[in-house]
Scaffold this motif. Structure first.
Motif, PDB file in Angstrom:
ATOM      1  N   ALA A 388       1.075  -1.403   0.075  1.00  0.00           N
ATOM      2  CA  ALA A 388       0.070   0.047  -0.194  1.00  0.00           C
ATOM      3  C   ALA A 388       0.704   0.994  -0.333  1.00  0.00           C
ATOM      4  CB  ALA A 388      -1.323  -0.637   1.411  1.00  0.00           C
ATOM      5  N   TYR A 389       1.988   1.231   0.769  1.00  0.00           N
ATOM      6  CA  TYR A 389       2.702   1.925   1.151  1.00  0.00           C
ATOM      7  C   TYR A 389       3.156   3.248  -0.299  1.00  0.00           C
ATOM      8  CZ  TYR A 389       6.572   5.730   1.879  1.00  0.00           C
ATOM      9  OH  TYR A 389       7.851   6.354   2.217  1.00  0.00           O
ATOM     10  N   HIS A 390       3.669   1.713  -1.108  1.00  0.00           N
ATOM     11  CA  HIS A 390       4.677   2.133  -2.285  1.00  0.00           C
ATOM     12  C   HIS A 390       3.509   2.618  -3.400  1.00  0.00           C
ATOM     13  CE1 HIS A 390       7.152   2.071  -6.015  1.00  0.00           C
ATOM     14  NE2 HIS A 390       6.017   0.779  -6.479  1.00  0.00           N
ATOM     15  N   ILE A 391       2.047   1.900  -3.679  1.00  0.00           N
ATOM     16  CA  ILE A 391       0.777   2.369  -4.829  1.00  0.00           C
ATOM     17  C   ILE A 391       0.932   4.365  -4.067  1.00  0.00           C
ATOM     18  CG2 ILE A 391      -0.752   2.190  -4.758  1.00  0.00           C
ATOM     19  CD1 ILE A 391      -0.902  -0.888  -4.711  1.00  0.00           C
ATOM     20  N   GLU A 392       0.401   4.712  -2.513  1.00  0.00           N
ATOM     21  CA  GLU A 392       0.012   5.758  -2.367  1.00  0.00           C
ATOM     22  C   GLU A 392       0.894   6.410  -2.331  1.00  0.00           C
ATOM     23  OE1 GLU A 392      -0.700   5.374   1.596  1.00  0.00           O
ATOM     24  OE2 GLU A 392      -3.274   4.234   1.092  1.00  0.00           O
ATOM     25  N   ASN A 393       2.435   6.424  -2.785  1.00  0.00           N
ATOM     26  CA  ASN A 393       3.525   7.194  -2.549  1.00  0.00           C
ATOM     27  C   ASN A 393       3.754   7.476  -4.280  1.00  0.00           C
ATOM     28  OD1 ASN A 393       5.524   7.441  -1.210  1.00  0.00           O
ATOM     29  ND2 ASN A 393       6.676   6.851  -2.959  1.00  0.00           N
ATOM     30  N   GLU A 394       3.585   6.632  -4.947  1.00  0.00           N
ATOM     31  CA  GLU A 394       2.714   6.722  -6.354  1.00  0.00           C
ATOM     32  C   GLU A 394       1.785   7.953  -6.878  1.00  0.00           C
ATOM     33  OE1 GLU A 394       5.356   6.290  -8.603  1.00  0.00           O
ATOM     34  OE2 GLU A 394       7.064   5.590  -7.191  1.00  0.00           O
ATOM     35  N   GLY A 395       0.902   8.017  -5.935  1.00  0.00           N
ATOM     36  CA  GLY A 395      -0.060   8.652  -6.621  1.00  0.00           C
ATOM     37  C   GLY A 395      -1.247   7.664  -6.638  1.00  0.00           C
ATOM     38  N   PHE A 396      -1.122   7.129  -6.657  1.00  0.00           N
ATOM     39  CA  PHE A 396      -2.219   5.847  -7.093  1.00  0.00           C
ATOM     40  C   PHE A 396      -3.516   5.708  -6.502  1.00  0.00           C
ATOM     41  CE2 PHE A 396       1.343   4.311  -9.924  1.00  0.00           C
ATOM     42  CZ  PHE A 396       0.098   4.389 -11.384  1.00  0.00           C
ATOM     43  N   GLU A 397      -4.607   6.018  -7.220  1.00  0.00           N
ATOM     44  CA  GLU A 397      -5.730   5.346  -6.132  1.00  0.00           C
ATOM     45  C   GLU A 397      -6.052   3.901  -6.342  1.00  0.00           C
ATOM     46  OE1 GLU A 397     -10.882   5.883  -7.558  1.00  0.00           O
ATOM     47  OE2 GLU A 397      -9.232   6.714  -8.141  1.00  0.00           O
TER      48      GLU A 397
END
Length: 527
Positions: A388-397
């Motif tokens: 989750a951190y990596h996904i959110e850090n890349e700005g993905f919904e």
């Protein structure tokens, strides 16, 4: 590209140039080969015709030798009755000969000894022997006799009234210190053909040739080894024993020009087949070389991309760990954030290293899976929590839509997690603008399913079957700017196949992709 161009030129020189040269040479040398074959064929035909004539001559010479040895050894031809008795005995032995005649050197004294008295007309025979052309033959025999060359001459006597067609074989009879007299055999022409000539014609003709004996003037066959004899022959020759008759020979199956043409066509087709084979072989070699060069380039890109991908998390880990080590962060919450970044980057680095190691094991056929009953929803929960951190850090919904009930299947939890992470990682790499991810799990009629959807650049139809090949990367500006190993989807395919699963991709360039994975039901699945 320069290497491929050189290889292409080299293959053309190796394959096409020799092929064109060989075909051209065959066409140019066809006339020469044809003449050589025709000459060889003609010599063979001459040999066959000579064999028939020589065999007939040998039979007649054996008769003459036997006659001289058994009848004329100690007998004076014109004196005594003993000669006639010996001749009658000779005629009984040689059944083909119906009569023997004796003729003095002046052609005055003529005696006819018949096997069956009264069958032949002696006056007609004597008249024939006194004809000018026959006298010429007799004088020739005398001249040859003086030179100690003993031979014979044949005279053909056509049928007159009730007298059959006869063949007269004339030879010399030696006398001490005087010119020789003459003797001769009389045979029915039909007997000569049926018992002497025909057997040898059949023997030498075999199944390959047709031999015919025909009247030279009327061109009418009197005997042939074929049921329906032809009057057109490849070669003819005089029949030595029967003046006025010819031997003709031809091939049984076809004329020589037709055979040469057929042989030429077979040669051309063989050359076409050979050249086609060489061209196909050259193309396959070129394709394999091109593929090897392409794989070499991909491997080179792989090393470069992997180095870059490993450097990024390592750089972050080093930067945040050094910051913490030097005590530059006083805020406890900030420290926890840095620890979290280090942990996530470590997991990402571990994932990339695992990809490489797993690919190596799969290539060597040593990859092992630990199958057990697992819940697909639980795998997604752990994946989202860790990633989750990596996904959110890349700005993905990120949207997760799970099936309400457990989705059990027989599988390896770690391997499936790795496969799904690879797909998610690809979706994030190739979604530069619309950063959207959706993970959906569902229960199907005969199994369970998971789909991963993105709004990225999409994949063209012609690339869909190739994206699972090792090192393969879709062409495009964004693809070349984005670093990657080219192993992710190859690993995904291997893992899903090991789980007896199925992959379906729905993609449209510019609108994103949906990767759907279907797995068979587990015996413990309640749905």
């Amino acid at each position: 590209m320069q290497s491929l161009r050189k290889i292409r030129i080299l293959l053309i020189l190796i394959v096409l140039v020799p092929t064109v040269f060989i075909i051209s040479y065959q066409f140019l040398s066809l006339a020469e080969h044809k003449n050589l074959i025709e000459e060889t064929y003609r010599k063979q035909l001459k040999t066959i015709l000579f064999s028939v004539n020589q065999n007939t001559r040998n039979i007649v010479e054996n008769w003459i030798a036997l006659f001289r040895r058994s009848v004329l050894a100690d007998v004076v031809l014109r004196d005594g009755v003993s000669a006639e008795n010996l001749i009658i005995d000779f005629l009984k032995i040689e059944s083909e000969i119906v009569s023997v005649f004796l003729l003095d050197k002046n052609l005055d004294s003529f005696r006819l000894i018949e096997k069956n008295r009264g069958e032949l007309n002696g006056e007609l025979i004597l008249a024939k022997l006194q004809e000018a052309n026959v006298k010429t033959k007799l004088h020739k025999l005398v001249d040859l006799h003086k030179k100690q060359f003993l031979t014979f001459e044949s005279v053909y006597l056509s049928a007159i009234a009730e007298n059959p067609t006869l063949l007269l074989i004339i030879f010399t009879v030696a006398k001490e210190k005087a010119e020789p007299d003459f003797a001769g055999f009389i045979l029915p022409a039909e007997t000569v053909i049926e018992t002497i000539i025909a057997p040898e014609m059949r023997r030498v003709a075999g199944s390959d040739f047709v031999l015919s004996c025909y009247d030279e003037q009327r061109r009418q066959p009197i005997y042939s080894t074929a049921a329906q004899p032809d009057t057109v022959f490849d070669l003819t020759n005089k029949l030595w024993i029967m003046p006025g008759f010819q031997l003709g020979i031809q091939l049984e199956i076809a004329e020589l020009p037709g055979l040469l043409q057929a042989q030429f066509q077979r040669t051309v087709w063989f050359l076409v087949f050979l050249s086609s084979t060489l061209v196909v072989a050259g193309f396959l070699i070129y394709r394999n070389i091109r593929k090897d060069l392409y794989l070499t380039q991909l491997k080179s890109d792989f090393v470069s991309n992997v180095s870059h991908e490993l450097k990024t998390p390592l750089a972050l880990i080093r930067m945040f760990s050094e910051t913490l080590e030097l005590g530059r962060v006083g805020d406890e919450n900030k420290k926890q954030e840095y620890y979290g970044i280090i942990r996530h980057e470590t997991e990402r680095l571990s994932h990339k290293v695992n990809n490489i190691l797993n690919f190596s094991r799969m290539e060597a056929g040593k990859k092992e899976y630990k199958f057990k009953i697992i819940d697909l929803n639980s795998i997604i929960d752990r994946l989202v929590h860790n990633y989750a951190y990596h996904i959110e850090n890349e700005g993905f919904e990120l949207i997760v839509d799970k099936h309400t009930a457990p989705l059990n299947l027989l599988g390896d939890s770690e391997a499936l997690t790795e496969a799904f992470i690879n797909v998610i990682d690809n979706a994030m790499k190739y979604s530069p603008e619309d950063k959207f991810l959706k993970i959906t799990t569902s229960s199907e009629h005969d199994g369970v399913a998971i789909s991963i959807e993105d709004h990225g650049i999409g994949i063209k139809r012609e690339h869909l079957k190739k994206i699972f090949e090792k090192f393969y990367r879709v062409s495009g500006a964004l693809v070349h700017e984005t670093k990657g190993s080219g192993l992710g989807l190859s690993l995904v395919k291997h893992i899903i196949k090991a789980h007896q699963g199925e992959i379906i991709i729905k993609s449209e360039p510019g609108k994103g992709s949906v990767f759907q994975f279907f797995f068979p039901n587990s015996p413990c699945n309640d749905n």
